[in-house]
Motif scaffolding. Sequence first.
Motif, PDB file in Angstrom:
ATOM      1  N   LEU A  92      11.429   2.312   8.960  1.00  0.00           N
ATOM      2  CA  LEU A  92      11.467   0.871   8.683  1.00  0.00           C
ATOM      3  C   LEU A  92      10.253   0.161   9.054  1.00  0.00           C
ATOM      4  O   LEU A  92       9.880  -0.641   8.282  1.00  0.00           O
ATOM      5  N   LYS A  95       7.677   0.973   6.388  1.00  0.00           N
ATOM      6  CA  LYS A  95       8.082   0.195   5.218  1.00  0.00           C
ATOM      7  C   LYS A  95       7.474  -1.150   5.475  1.00  0.00           C
ATOM      8  O   LYS A  95       6.888  -1.762   4.420  1.00  0.00           O
ATOM      9  N   TYR A 120      14.727   3.922   3.681  1.00  0.00           N
ATOM     10  CA  TYR A 120      13.794   2.904   4.169  1.00  0.00           C
ATOM     11  C   TYR A 120      12.398   3.124   3.468  1.00  0.00           C
ATOM     12  O   TYR A 120      11.418   2.663   3.799  1.00  0.00           O
TER      13      TYR A 120
END
Length: 211
Positions: A92, A95, A120
């Motif tokens: 995450l 990302k 993600y």
Amino acid sequence: MSETLSLAVSLADIEAAARRIKGVAVETPLVESPALNDRLGLRVLMKLETLQRVGAFKFRGAYNRLSQLTDDEKTRGVVAFSSGNHAQGVALAAKLLGIPALIVMPADAPKVKADATKGYGAEVKFYDRLTESREKIAAAIAQERGAVVVPAFDDPHIIAGQGTAGLEMVRQAEALGVKLDVAITPCSGGGLLAGVATAVKALSPSTAMIG
């Protein structure tokens, strides 16, 4: 400099991490249950990191680490190894920061966590934990791609990021007019315990730490 010294983390490091993750990570609540208090005869405050992004404190350290990469390092990407929560935290964070990420996960990792990691946007490479070394696999990929390895706990930036949970906890307790007698922290690799203990002992020296 020894490895022990190189991993040293200060309150200033944790405060800097808190500034980096502010507005990105969740400042999770400090709550109590009257029923639990009555049962134990104590006042128990619980820091709900299950409400953190990816459902775990691991996002704190991952974002703090990745946000400090150079532009060149961000372009080359990161490699991490984890069976679940660190994998999701790194995926995450990568990302959000626009960084390519590959996570080395055991083939028997919980499907929900592997799927979330892929969701993600991270690339996932599975390995057999009985016959292969995740560290060696990650190191080989990092060398091939010029990527940065992001360990789950033995990294000062990861430790500082996890320590922000302790920083929040002490300040939230103070806002309730509470002085913490004891702080209890889960301990596996030790990154959370190291970070939280650093923050708690700096802000409340008399508080006992238990891992």
